[in-house]
Write a protein that holds these residues in place. Structure first.
Motif, PDB file in Angstrom:
ATOM      1  N   GLY A  90       1.048  -2.455 -26.254  1.00 46.51           N
ATOM      2  CA  GLY A  90      -0.127  -1.618 -26.469  1.00 46.51           C
ATOM      3  C   GLY A  90      -0.492  -1.393 -27.913  1.00 46.51           C
ATOM      4  N   LEU A  91       0.146  -2.135 -28.814  1.00 44.85           N
ATOM      5  CA  LEU A  91      -0.133  -1.938 -30.235  1.00 44.85           C
ATOM      6  C   LEU A  91      -1.527  -2.413 -30.627  1.00 44.85           C
ATOM      7  CD1 LEU A  91       3.338  -2.934 -31.714  1.00 44.85           C
ATOM      8  CD2 LEU A  91       2.278  -0.670 -31.812  1.00 44.85           C
ATOM      9  N   ASP A  92      -2.165  -3.172 -29.744  1.00 44.48           N
ATOM     10  CA  ASP A  92      -3.522  -3.637 -30.042  1.00 44.48           C
ATOM     11  C   ASP A  92      -4.575  -2.676 -29.484  1.00 44.48           C
ATOM     12  OD1 ASP A  92      -2.997  -4.165 -27.365  1.00 44.48           O
ATOM     13  OD2 ASP A  92      -4.348  -5.902 -27.322  1.00 44.48           O
ATOM     14  N   GLN A  93      -4.118  -1.551 -28.906  1.00 46.96           N
ATOM     15  CA  GLN A  93      -5.036  -0.586 -28.308  1.00 46.96           C
ATOM     16  C   GLN A  93      -4.972   0.740 -29.071  1.00 46.96           C
ATOM     17  OE1 GLN A  93      -7.066  -1.406 -25.791  1.00 46.96           O
ATOM     18  NE2 GLN A  93      -6.195  -3.483 -25.814  1.00 46.96           N
ATOM     19  N   PRO A  94      -6.089   1.470 -29.133  1.00 43.26           N
ATOM     20  CA  PRO A  94      -6.096   2.725 -29.904  1.00 43.26           C
ATOM     21  C   PRO A  94      -5.435   3.891 -29.181  1.00 43.26           C
ATOM     22  CG  PRO A  94      -8.253   2.302 -28.930  1.00 43.26           C
ATOM     23  CD  PRO A  94      -7.426   1.084 -28.651  1.00 43.26           C
ATOM     24  N   GLY A  95      -5.383   3.868 -27.852  1.00 44.45           N
ATOM     25  CA  GLY A  95      -4.844   5.002 -27.114  1.00 44.45           C
ATOM     26  C   GLY A  95      -3.336   4.959 -26.969  1.00 44.45           C
ATOM     27  N   GLY A  96      -2.817   5.963 -26.269  1.00 39.10           N
ATOM     28  CA  GLY A  96      -1.386   6.020 -25.993  1.00 39.10           C
ATOM     29  C   GLY A  96      -0.586   6.688 -27.086  1.00 39.10           C
ATOM     30  N   ASP A  97       0.707   6.731 -26.884  1.00 42.64           N
ATOM     31  CA  ASP A  97       1.659   7.350 -27.815  1.00 42.64           C
ATOM     32  C   ASP A  97       2.052   6.326 -28.870  1.00 42.64           C
ATOM     33  OD1 ASP A  97       4.185   8.158 -28.998  1.00 42.64           O
ATOM     34  OD2 ASP A  97       4.402   9.622 -27.381  1.00 42.64           O
ATOM     35  N   ALA A  98       1.648   6.554 -30.104  1.00 44.92           N
ATOM     36  CA  ALA A  98       1.859   5.559 -31.162  1.00 44.92           C
ATOM     37  C   ALA A  98       3.346   5.283 -31.393  1.00 44.92           C
ATOM     38  CB  ALA A  98       1.207   6.029 -32.461  1.00 44.92           C
ATOM     39  N   ARG A  99       4.166   6.336 -31.384  1.00 41.88           N
ATOM     40  CA  ARG A  99       5.608   6.137 -31.626  1.00 41.88           C
ATOM     41  C   ARG A  99       6.250   5.377 -30.477  1.00 41.88           C
ATOM     42  NH1 ARG A  99      10.306   9.349 -30.604  1.00 41.88           N
ATOM     43  NH2 ARG A  99      11.991   8.935 -32.122  1.00 41.88           N
ATOM     44  N   LEU A 100       5.868   5.739 -29.258  1.00 43.36           N
ATOM     45  CA  LEU A 100       6.422   5.050 -28.092  1.00 43.36           C
ATOM     46  C   LEU A 100       6.046   3.572 -28.121  1.00 43.36           C
ATOM     47  CD1 LEU A 100       7.845   5.054 -25.335  1.00 43.36           C
ATOM     48  CD2 LEU A 100       5.653   5.648 -24.301  1.00 43.36           C
ATOM     49  N   LYS A 101       4.823   3.262 -28.496  1.00 44.22           N
ATOM     50  CA  LYS A 101       4.393   1.866 -28.544  1.00 44.22           C
ATOM     51  C   LYS A 101       5.214   1.078 -29.559  1.00 44.22           C
ATOM     52  CE  LYS A 101      -0.106   2.607 -29.061  1.00 44.22           C
ATOM     53  NZ  LYS A 101      -1.563   2.318 -29.113  1.00 44.22           N
ATOM     54  N   ARG A 102       5.534   1.690 -30.686  1.00 44.78           N
ATOM     55  CA  ARG A 102       6.347   1.003 -31.695  1.00 44.78           C
ATOM     56  C   ARG A 102       7.768   0.769 -31.179  1.00 44.78           C
ATOM     57  NH1 ARG A 102       6.374   4.404 -36.818  1.00 44.78           N
ATOM     58  NH2 ARG A 102       7.617   2.649 -37.575  1.00 44.78           N
ATOM     59  N   ILE A 103       8.312   1.770 -30.470  1.00 50.11           N
ATOM     60  CA  ILE A 103       9.670   1.627 -29.929  1.00 50.11           C
ATOM     61  C   ILE A 103       9.710   0.525 -28.873  1.00 50.11           C
ATOM     62  CG2 ILE A 103      11.462   2.764 -28.560  1.00 50.11           C
ATOM     63  CD1 ILE A 103      10.682   5.387 -29.982  1.00 50.11           C
ATOM     64  N   VAL A 104       8.757   0.561 -27.936  1.00 50.77           N
ATOM     65  CA  VAL A 104       8.706  -0.474 -26.902  1.00 50.77           C
ATOM     66  C   VAL A 104       8.502  -1.843 -27.538  1.00 50.77           C
ATOM     67  CG1 VAL A 104       7.408  -1.351 -24.925  1.00 50.77           C
ATOM     68  CG2 VAL A 104       7.940   1.088 -25.091  1.00 50.77           C
ATOM     69  N   GLY A 105       7.621  -1.914 -28.545  1.00 45.12           N
ATOM     70  CA  GLY A 105       7.398  -3.186 -29.229  1.00 45.12           C
ATOM     71  C   GLY A 105       8.669  -3.731 -29.853  1.00 45.12           C
ATOM     72  N   ARG A 106       9.464  -2.849 -30.463  1.00 45.81           N
ATOM     73  CA  ARG A 106      10.731  -3.286 -31.071  1.00 45.81           C
ATOM     74  C   ARG A 106      11.706  -3.774 -30.003  1.00 45.81           C
ATOM     75  NH1 ARG A 106      13.771  -1.981 -35.570  1.00 45.81           N
ATOM     76  NH2 ARG A 106      11.784  -2.135 -36.634  1.00 45.81           N
ATOM     77  N   ILE A 107      11.823  -3.024 -28.906  1.00 46.37           N
ATOM     78  CA  ILE A 107      12.770  -3.402 -27.858  1.00 46.37           C
ATOM     79  C   ILE A 107      12.388  -4.755 -27.253  1.00 46.37           C
ATOM     80  CG2 ILE A 107      13.609  -2.818 -25.552  1.00 46.37           C
ATOM     81  CD1 ILE A 107      13.385   0.151 -26.398  1.00 46.37           C
ATOM     82  N   VAL A 108      11.106  -4.927 -26.919  1.00 42.99           N
ATOM     83  CA  VAL A 108      10.669  -6.178 -26.309  1.00 42.99           C
ATOM     84  C   VAL A 108      10.859  -7.345 -27.274  1.00 42.99           C
ATOM     85  CG1 VAL A 108       8.681  -7.426 -25.372  1.00 42.99           C
ATOM     86  CG2 VAL A 108       9.060  -5.042 -24.742  1.00 42.99           C
TER      87      VAL A 108
END
Length: 309
Positions: free
Chosen positions: A20-38
């Protein structure tokens, strides 16, 4: 030299979209964490040439782990729960907090709602052949002042390594109590010396440990939460000296300062004074609490716990 897929625009775009890092909505910190894990999973798959069959075997393993309710057991066994303690230690030390009783892992076997007693308690409500243990001590602050009204929440295994609620042979709240300290901050209880134990031998945690060439044993120990208004909650345990796995705990919970002497008493006069017919053991251990401070991570951990039976 083969170019890493991780460096290609297609995969870079895939990872951004997946988290979801290409989208403006959502939880920014969570998106970074999920991005790192994936990204780390994909990088591991590429680096070790993990096949699809191996990958889906791992997914199946995680499913079985959840079905067996052993997620907390594996987190401890992989050292992650201990690492979380080290992180809290570092944050507190950076803020100038020092001198309290060392923390260590909670483990997955606490149950809420143990009976509350004033000053002292008896934990061993089920008849069991084991060495009687008397443990006592004081809860103090860093300056050495007693903390009256603190709650010492204690739980441990029986002589077969089983915990009430999880072991159907034991009665409700056997070897579990909450003790409110007296005016001098003192607590005391009678119980039995617990035994060490291992992961369920056929369970998914032990299966993985076997593949890594590791054992799944824990030394005999007693768990504690110690709480009081205005103080940081202490999650800790003492380990019983002399245990074969004292310094080889699969859960990495043994820490300096948490191995008190166990005194064994066989003098007939002492035995008689305690109202017993056979030798017994004593442990003295004081808890030292740090006061709560601003800008520190919370120590009241939000995690799933078993419901009291």
């Amino acid at each position: 030299m083969t170019i890493s897929l991780m460096q290609t625009p297609h995969v870079t775009d895939l990872l951004a979209r997946a988290s979801g890092l290409d989208q403006p909505g959502g939880d920014a910190r969570l998106k970074r964490i999920v991005g790192r894990i994936v990204a780390d999973i994909c990088r591991t798959v590429e680096e070790f040439d993990v096949t699809p069959s191996e990958f889906w075997t791992a997914v199946g393993y995680l499913t079985r782990l959840g079905q067996a309710n052993e997620g907390g057991l594996l987190v401890a066994g992989l050292g992650i729960e201990h690492f979380l303690d080290l992180m809290l230690d570092a944050r507190e030390q950076a803020a100038g907090l020092a001198g309290g009783t060392p923390r260590t892992i909670e483990g997955p076997l606490w149950v809420p709602g143990a009976p509350l007693c004033k000053g002292e308690a008896r934990l061993d409500q089920d008849p069991e052949a084991g060495e009687v243990l008397f443990m006592e001590g004081q809860v103090r602050d860093i300056e050495g002042r007693p903390v009256a009204g603190a709650i010492v929440d204690v739980w441990h295994a029986n002589t077969k390594g089983g915990y009430s609620h999880f072991d159907p042979s034991q009665s409700r709240y056997n070897l579990r109590r909450r003790i409110e300290t007296d005016a001098e901050g003192r607590y005391r209880f009678r119980s039995i010396l617990p035994s060490g134990y291992g992961c369920p031998p056929e369970g998914p945690t032990q299966q993985l440990l076997d593949r890594m060439g590791r054992h799944g044993r824990r030394p005999a120990h007693i768990h504690f939460f110690v709480t009081a208004p205005g103080f940081r909650k202490l999650t800790t345990q003492i380990n019983i000296e002399g245990d074969e796995y004292l310094h080889d705990d699969f859960a990495f919970a043994t820490r300096d300062g948490l191995i008190p002497p166990v005194v064994h008493h066989d003098d007939p006069a002492e035995i008689n004074a305690r109202g017993l017919n056979e030798p017994f053991a004593t442990i003295a251990f004081d808890f030292v609490l740090n006061r709560e401070a601003a800008d520190l991570p919370g120590v009241e951990v939000a995690r799933a716990h078993a419901e009291a039976a």
